[in-house]
Scaffold this active site. Sequence first.
Site, PDB file in Angstrom:
ATOM      1  N   GLU A 170     -14.758 139.392  75.370  1.00  0.00           N
ATOM      2  CA  GLU A 170     -15.021 137.985  74.995  1.00  0.00           C
ATOM      3  C   GLU A 170     -15.203 137.063  76.200  1.00  0.00           C
ATOM      4  O   GLU A 170     -14.571 136.021  76.301  1.00  0.00           O
ATOM      5  CB  GLU A 170     -13.883 137.479  74.100  1.00  0.00           C
ATOM      6  CG  GLU A 170     -13.748 138.290  72.830  1.00  0.00           C
ATOM      7  CD  GLU A 170     -12.512 137.934  72.002  1.00  0.00           C
ATOM      8  OE1 GLU A 170     -11.862 136.923  72.292  1.00  0.00           O
ATOM      9  OE2 GLU A 170     -12.205 138.679  71.056  1.00  0.00           O
ATOM     10  N   HIS A 258     -16.119 140.915  63.260  1.00  0.00           N
ATOM     11  CA  HIS A 258     -15.239 140.053  62.446  1.00  0.00           C
ATOM     12  C   HIS A 258     -16.138 139.153  61.603  1.00  0.00           C
ATOM     13  O   HIS A 258     -16.671 138.160  62.098  1.00  0.00           O
ATOM     14  CB  HIS A 258     -14.340 139.196  63.342  1.00  0.00           C
ATOM     15  CG  HIS A 258     -13.311 139.972  64.085  1.00  0.00           C
ATOM     16  ND1 HIS A 258     -12.293 140.657  63.439  1.00  0.00           N
ATOM     17  CD2 HIS A 258     -13.129 140.191  65.410  1.00  0.00           C
ATOM     18  CE1 HIS A 258     -11.529 141.247  64.348  1.00  0.00           C
ATOM     19  NE2 HIS A 258     -12.017 140.999  65.549  1.00  0.00           N
ATOM     20  N   ASP A 291     -13.631 143.625  60.265  1.00  0.00           N
ATOM     21  CA  ASP A 291     -12.955 143.149  59.052  1.00  0.00           C
ATOM     22  C   ASP A 291     -13.807 142.035  58.456  1.00  0.00           C
ATOM     23  O   ASP A 291     -14.653 141.461  59.142  1.00  0.00           O
ATOM     24  CB  ASP A 291     -11.496 142.722  59.273  1.00  0.00           C
ATOM     25  CG  ASP A 291     -11.278 141.682  60.344  1.00  0.00           C
ATOM     26  OD1 ASP A 291     -12.260 141.024  60.762  1.00  0.00           O
ATOM     27  OD2 ASP A 291     -10.121 141.506  60.765  1.00  0.00           O
TER      28      ASP A 291
HETATM   29  O1  G3I Z   1       4.870 138.933  70.573  1.00  0.00           O
HETATM   30  C1  G3I Z   1       5.271 137.923  69.655  1.00  0.00           C
HETATM   31  C2  G3I Z   1       6.590 138.279  69.045  1.00  0.00           C
HETATM   32  O2  G3I Z   1       7.556 138.335  70.049  1.00  0.00           O
HETATM   33  C3  G3I Z   1       6.928 137.258  67.958  1.00  0.00           C
HETATM   34  O3  G3I Z   1       8.070 137.693  67.280  1.00  0.00           O
HETATM   35  C4  G3I Z   1       5.787 137.116  66.964  1.00  0.00           C
HETATM   36  C5  G3I Z   1       6.024 136.029  65.942  1.00  0.00           C
HETATM   37  O4  G3I Z   1       4.839 135.593  65.342  1.00  0.00           O
HETATM   38  O5  G3I Z   1       4.622 136.784  67.657  1.00  0.00           O
HETATM   39  C6  G3I Z   1       4.248 137.814  68.565  1.00  0.00           C
HETATM   40  O6  G3I Z   1       3.029 137.564  69.146  1.00  0.00           O
HETATM   41  C7  G3I Z   1       1.887 137.654  68.308  1.00  0.00           C
HETATM   42  C8  G3I Z   1       1.033 138.840  68.751  1.00  0.00           C
HETATM   43  O7  G3I Z   1      -0.160 138.878  68.012  1.00  0.00           O
HETATM   44  C9  G3I Z   1       1.749 140.179  68.575  1.00  0.00           C
HETATM   45  O8  G3I Z   1       2.057 140.391  67.241  1.00  0.00           O
HETATM   46  C10 G3I Z   1       1.099 136.370  68.450  1.00  0.00           C
HETATM   47  O9  G3I Z   1       1.854 135.291  67.890  1.00  0.00           O
HETATM   48  C11 G3I Z   1      -0.226 136.486  67.752  1.00  0.00           C
HETATM   49  O10 G3I Z   1      -1.013 135.346  68.065  1.00  0.00           O
HETATM   50  C12 G3I Z   1      -0.953 137.725  68.230  1.00  0.00           C
HETATM   51  O11 G3I Z   1      -2.178 137.795  67.532  1.00  0.00           O
HETATM   52  C13 G3I Z   1      -3.103 138.781  67.972  1.00  0.00           C
HETATM   53  C14 G3I Z   1      -4.350 138.110  68.518  1.00  0.00           C
HETATM   54  O12 G3I Z   1      -5.290 139.104  68.882  1.00  0.00           O
HETATM   55  C15 G3I Z   1      -4.025 137.248  69.720  1.00  0.00           C
HETATM   56  O13 G3I Z   1      -5.151 136.725  70.303  1.00  0.00           O
HETATM   57  C16 G3I Z   1      -3.460 139.651  66.775  1.00  0.00           C
HETATM   58  O14 G3I Z   1      -2.322 140.382  66.354  1.00  0.00           O
HETATM   59  C17 G3I Z   1      -4.593 140.621  67.157  1.00  0.00           C
HETATM   60  O15 G3I Z   1      -5.063 141.253  66.010  1.00  0.00           O
HETATM   61  C18 G3I Z   1      -5.740 139.837  67.777  1.00  0.00           C
HETATM   62  O16 G3I Z   1      -6.732 140.768  68.170  1.00  0.00           O
HETATM   63  C19 G3I Z   1      -7.942 140.222  68.733  1.00  0.00           C
HETATM   64  C20 G3I Z   1      -8.503 141.260  69.667  1.00  0.00           C
HETATM   65  O17 G3I Z   1      -7.541 141.638  70.613  1.00  0.00           O
HETATM   66  C21 G3I Z   1      -9.766 140.751  70.367  1.00  0.00           C
HETATM   67  N1  G3I Z   1     -10.735 140.296  69.401  1.00  0.00           N
HETATM   68  C22 G3I Z   1     -10.256 139.352  68.413  1.00  0.00           C
HETATM   69  C23 G3I Z   1      -9.023 139.912  67.686  1.00  0.00           C
HETATM   70  C24 G3I Z   1      -8.584 138.994  66.603  1.00  0.00           C
HETATM   71  O18 G3I Z   1      -8.150 137.771  67.138  1.00  0.00           O
END
Ligand code: G3I
Length: 397
Positions: A170, A258, A291
Amino acid sequence: MKVRRWMTAGAVAVATVAALNTVPATAGKPYDPTAQTLGALGLRHGLQVGTAVNMDALNDADDPQYRKIAATEFASVTAENVMKWESLEPTRGNYNWGPADQLVDFAKRNRQSVRGHVLVWHNQLPAWLTSGVADGSISKQELRELLRKHITTVAKRYKGKIWQWDVVNEAVSDPWDTPPTLHYKGFWAENLGPGYIADAFRWARAADPKALLFYNDYNIEAFGSGNPADDKTQFVYDMVKKLRAQGVPIDGVGAQGHLGTQYGNFNTFQVTEALKKFTSLGVATAFTEVDVRSQMTEGVQAGNSEEINPRLQASAANFSVLMKACLAVRSCLSYTVWGFSDNHSWVPGWFDDPPEGLATIYDENYQPKLAYHEIKSDLIFAGPPFVLPRLAPKPRR
Ligand code: G3I
C-alpha cells in the site's frame, strides 16, 4: 533466460493439462468434486487457494472449528497480523517470533505454503519507531538502516519457508487522499522518499533468494481512466514497469481484492485484462486479501432475509469474478481470502459508520455461504482450453 524458464513451466503445463482432462479415480466411490476442499480443487490448476489466519482464533481452545477449517480447507496461509513489524519487534531490539513461528509450523504440519505479510507497510509499526522519528531521536539515515535491518532479519529467519513475500504494501495514495493526484504516501515515502521501494525489494532478495517478492495493494483489481493521476492501477503498473526496467527484483503484484457490494465493482473480463497487463511486465499476479463486505442495515441486523439475500448473492458474485479472472490468467498463482468466517473478519471492527460485515465465505457458525459454493464451482468447472495450469516466474536476481 526468460524463454528457458517459461518453457520448463510449459512442459509441466502440458502434463498437467493431461491430468486436468481426467476425473480423479477414487477407490470404488463415484468422484464427488463438491466434497473436495477449495485448496485441493485449486491445486488441480496449480492455483493455491489460501486464507489469512488470526492467531488468537487459531489458539482458542473453545473454537476448534476455526483451527480445523484453517488446517484443512486451504492450500496456503498468510499471517493476518503476526508478521507485521509492531508484532515482531514491539520493543526495540527484542524480536517476538513466537506467533509467527507458530503459523509457519502450523503450515508445515498441514502441508500449506506461506505468504509472508508484510515487510514494509506504514501501518502497525512499533511505537518506538514512529515516535523516535517524530521526536527526532531517530534520524532519516538511521531509519533507512533500521528498515534494511528489519527486512534482512525477518526474511532471513523465514528463508526457505515463505513462498511469496508481500515486500511493500500500500505505497500508493487514493483519489480521496490529499492531494487527490495519486502519489507515494505514508510514513516511508514521507521519511525516506519513494526510493525505499526499490531498496526494500533488493534487501529482501539479498536475504531470501528463493521467495517470490510481491508488491501488494488494494483498489488495483482493474484499470480505470488510464491516467496515473487518478487511476491507481495505472500508477502501480507504471511503478512496476519502472522497477523492472531498473532490474529491481520484484516478482509479483498482489491485488488485495477488498470489495464491497455497495460499489459497482468490475466484471470478470475487466479483472482478467488487468491481470494480463501486469503479466506482460513479466511478473506473477495474485489475489491476496479477498473479501466482499456489505452494509449492515437495521434489517440485516434483525435477520430480514429480503435484505440479507441480495447481499449474499452480490458478495458471491464478486468473489467469483476474482476467482474466474485468476483462473483465466496463468500468472495468477494464488487466491487468498482475508479471513474465512464472519466471526473473525476485520471488517466489522473497521467499518462501523455505517456498520459493515458479511464479508467472508463462511458465516459466524462456520456454515459455508453462497460465495464459498460459487468459488468452489468456479474451480470445479474450469479447465482447458481457457483455464490452464499456472506459470510461475523464477525469483528474479
Ligand atoms: O494488538 C492489539 C491487542 O493488544 C488489543 O487487545 C486489541 C483490541 O482491539 O487490538 C489489537 O490490535 C488490533 C490488531 O488488528 C491485532 O488484532 C488493532 O486494534 C486492529 O486495528 C488491527 O487491525 C488489523 C488491520 O490490518 C490494521 O491495519 C486487522 O486485523 C487486519 O486484518 C488488517 O489487515 C490489513 C492488511 O494487513 C493490509 N491490507 C488491508 C488489510 C485490512 O485492513
